[in-house]
Scaffold this motif. Structure first.
Motif, mmCIF file in Angstrom:
data_model
loop_
_atom_site.group_PDB
_atom_site.id
_atom_site.type_symbol
_atom_site.label_atom_id
_atom_site.label_comp_id
_atom_site.label_asym_id
_atom_site.label_seq_id
_atom_site.Cartn_x
_atom_site.Cartn_y
_atom_site.Cartn_z
ATOM 1 N N PHE A 1 0.835 -1.197 0.000
ATOM 2 C CA PHE A 1 0.000 0.000 0.000
ATOM 3 C C PHE A 1 0.869 1.245 0.000
ATOM 4 C CE2 PHE A 1 -3.224 -3.007 1.010
ATOM 5 C CZ PHE A 1 -4.400 -2.429 0.553
ATOM 6 N N VAL A 2 0.559 2.165 -0.911
ATOM 7 C CA VAL A 2 1.296 3.418 -1.042
ATOM 8 C C VAL A 2 0.601 4.474 -0.178
ATOM 9 C CG1 VAL A 2 2.099 5.194 -2.635
ATOM 10 C CG2 VAL A 2 1.920 2.817 -3.413
ATOM 11 N N PRO A 3 1.326 5.067 0.770
ATOM 12 C CA PRO A 3 0.700 6.095 1.611
ATOM 13 C C PRO A 3 0.549 7.399 0.843
ATOM 14 C CG PRO A 3 3.015 5.894 2.168
ATOM 15 C CD PRO A 3 2.722 4.834 1.129
ATOM 16 N N GLY A 4 -0.437 8.188 1.252
ATOM 17 C CA GLY A 4 -0.647 9.460 0.571
ATOM 18 C C GLY A 4 -1.390 10.463 1.413
ATOM 19 N N VAL A 5 -1.479 11.659 0.881
ATOM 20 C CA VAL A 5 -2.194 12.762 1.515
ATOM 21 C C VAL A 5 -3.231 13.257 0.514
ATOM 22 C CG1 VAL A 5 -2.001 15.112 2.430
ATOM 23 C CG2 VAL A 5 -0.169 13.454 2.855
ATOM 24 N N VAL A 6 -4.469 13.371 0.965
ATOM 25 C CA VAL A 6 -5.523 13.960 0.149
ATOM 26 C C VAL A 6 -5.822 15.337 0.733
ATOM 27 C CG1 VAL A 6 -7.927 13.807 -0.597
ATOM 28 C CG2 VAL A 6 -6.522 11.746 -0.497
ATOM 29 N N ILE A 7 -5.767 16.345 -0.129
ATOM 30 C CA ILE A 7 -6.087 17.714 0.262
ATOM 31 C C ILE A 7 -7.447 18.042 -0.324
ATOM 32 C CG2 ILE A 7 -5.393 20.130 0.138
ATOM 33 C CD1 ILE A 7 -2.502 19.132 -0.342
ATOM 34 N N LEU A 8 -8.394 18.348 0.547
ATOM 35 C CA LEU A 8 -9.741 18.691 0.114
ATOM 36 C C LEU A 8 -9.929 20.191 0.258
ATOM 37 C CD1 LEU A 8 -11.631 15.803 1.932
ATOM 38 C CD2 LEU A 8 -10.933 15.885 -0.458
ATOM 39 N N THR A 9 -10.310 20.848 -0.829
ATOM 40 C CA THR A 9 -10.476 22.292 -0.810
ATOM 41 C C THR A 9 -11.448 22.736 -1.891
ATOM 42 O OG1 THR A 9 -9.333 24.415 -1.058
ATOM 43 C CG2 THR A 9 -8.385 22.549 -2.232
ATOM 44 N N ALA A 10 -12.211 23.784 -1.595
ATOM 45 C CA ALA A 10 -13.100 24.362 -2.598
ATOM 46 C C ALA A 10 -12.282 25.011 -3.712
ATOM 47 C CB ALA A 10 -14.016 25.396 -1.943
ATOM 48 N N ARG A 11 -11.008 25.318 -3.424
ATOM 49 C CA ARG A 11 -10.121 25.946 -4.409
ATOM 50 C C ARG A 11 -9.179 24.903 -5.030
ATOM 51 N NH1 ARG A 11 -10.514 29.142 0.190
ATOM 52 N NH2 ARG A 11 -8.651 28.181 1.038
ATOM 53 N N ALA A 12 -9.709 23.719 -5.297
ATOM 54 C CA ALA A 12 -8.886 22.617 -5.804
ATOM 55 C C ALA A 12 -8.224 22.958 -7.134
ATOM 56 C CB ALA A 12 -9.719 21.345 -5.934
ATOM 57 N N ASP A 13 -8.940 23.624 -8.026
ATOM 58 C CA ASP A 13 -8.356 23.972 -9.331
ATOM 59 C C ASP A 13 -7.161 24.902 -9.156
ATOM 60 O OD1 ASP A 13 -10.075 22.552 -11.148
ATOM 61 O OD2 ASP A 13 -11.649 24.001 -10.677
ATOM 62 N N ALA A 14 -7.306 25.915 -8.309
ATOM 63 C CA ALA A 14 -6.214 26.877 -8.092
ATOM 64 C C ALA A 14 -5.020 26.206 -7.428
ATOM 65 C CB ALA A 14 -6.713 28.044 -7.241
ATOM 66 N N LEU A 15 -5.271 25.391 -6.418
ATOM 67 C CA LEU A 15 -4.167 24.724 -5.720
ATOM 68 C C LEU A 15 -3.457 23.745 -6.652
ATOM 69 C CD1 LEU A 15 -2.451 24.118 -3.257
ATOM 70 C CD2 LEU A 15 -4.235 22.554 -2.464
ATOM 71 N N ALA A 16 -4.213 22.950 -7.405
ATOM 72 C CA ALA A 16 -3.601 21.985 -8.326
ATOM 73 C C ALA A 16 -2.772 22.699 -9.396
ATOM 74 C CB ALA A 16 -4.679 21.114 -8.977
ATOM 75 N N SER A 17 -3.277 23.804 -9.915
ATOM 76 C CA SER A 17 -2.527 24.564 -10.926
ATOM 77 C C SER A 17 -1.241 25.128 -10.345
ATOM 78 C CB SER A 17 -3.380 25.704 -11.483
ATOM 79 O OG SER A 17 -4.470 25.176 -12.183
ATOM 80 N N TRP A 18 -1.325 25.638 -9.125
ATOM 81 C CA TRP A 18 -0.128 26.187 -8.484
ATOM 82 C C TRP A 18 0.905 25.082 -8.239
ATOM 83 C CZ3 TRP A 18 2.173 25.636 -3.589
ATOM 84 C CH2 TRP A 18 3.195 26.553 -3.318
ATOM 85 N N LEU A 19 0.444 23.927 -7.734
ATOM 86 C CA LEU A 19 1.355 22.802 -7.502
ATOM 87 C C LEU A 19 1.987 22.327 -8.806
ATOM 88 C CD1 LEU A 19 -0.627 20.713 -4.862
ATOM 89 C CD2 LEU A 19 1.408 22.114 -4.473
#
Length: 199
Positions: A102-120
């Motif tokens: 199993f690969v561990p991970g972090v899920v970030i939940l945000t109403a600004r998902a598009d902006a955060l994903a684009s910045w990342l």
């Protein structure tokens, strides 16, 4: 004829790291004069005095969750591929890892998902790390930049321990997913590998 190559520093050099790890394990120890204690050692964590930069408020997630996915999901025929990761990236996976891991991970939940994903997507994400001593989760990017993602309470710290142990078991392999909510497809999904500091 000359080839124009632009060199730029990077920590996301997975193939180079894998090659160096193999040489450190199988080639160098057989060489005359090799001494294991001369191999490069990373900086002890208590000597790391970097201070993470706070993420801009517009890019902070409202919720974070430590999760895991079967490694088989990242292999051919699995559910995670270039068509399901949004603006993210997938690093290569060592074939020696068992598919039932199993690969561990972090899920970030945000109403600004598009902006955060684009910045990342515009940064070079190297990994997400839980500093259990400081009780924080940081995002490592570029050569030496750290961003404070979240402060960890006692429950999250315990989950962070499991997350870090899972990464250690898979040579630093982990992922981060940015989503609007639990039922949403990722706006960005990154499969990452934390490269050892002693390479």
């Amino acid at each position: 004829s000359e080839i124009e190559v632009t060199a730029r520093p990077s920590r996301a050099t997975y193939a180079l790291a894998q090659w160096l790890e193999e040489r450190n394990r199988e080639v160098y120890p057989k060489m005359e004069g090799y001494r294991a204690n001369m191999a490069g050692g990373g900086v002890a964590s208590f000597l790391d005095i970097r201070t993470p930069v706070k993420l801009p408020d517009a890019l902070r997630g409202e919720k974070y969750a430590f999760v895991s996915l079967p490694l088989a999901e990242f292999r051919e025929g699995g559910g995670v591929d270039a068509s399901t990761i949004g603006v993210g990236r997938l690093c290569p996976i060592d074939p020696k890892f068992p598919s039932d891991a199993f690969v561990p991970g972090v899920v970030i939940l945000t109403a600004r998902a598009d902006a955060l994903a684009s910045w990342l997507a515009g940064t070079e994400i190297c990994g997400f790390k839980c500093d259990l001593r400081k009780r924080i989760m940081v995002m490592e990017s570029d050569i030496s930049t750290q961003f404070l993602v979240a402060k960890l309470d006692e429950t999250q710290r315990a989950e962070g321990i499991v997350y870090e142990e899972g990464k250690d078991a898979l040579d630093g392999l982990h992922f981060v997913s940015v989503q609007k909510d639990e039922n949403d497809d990722p706006k960005g999904f990154w499969l990452l590998r934390e490269i050892p500091e002693n390479l």
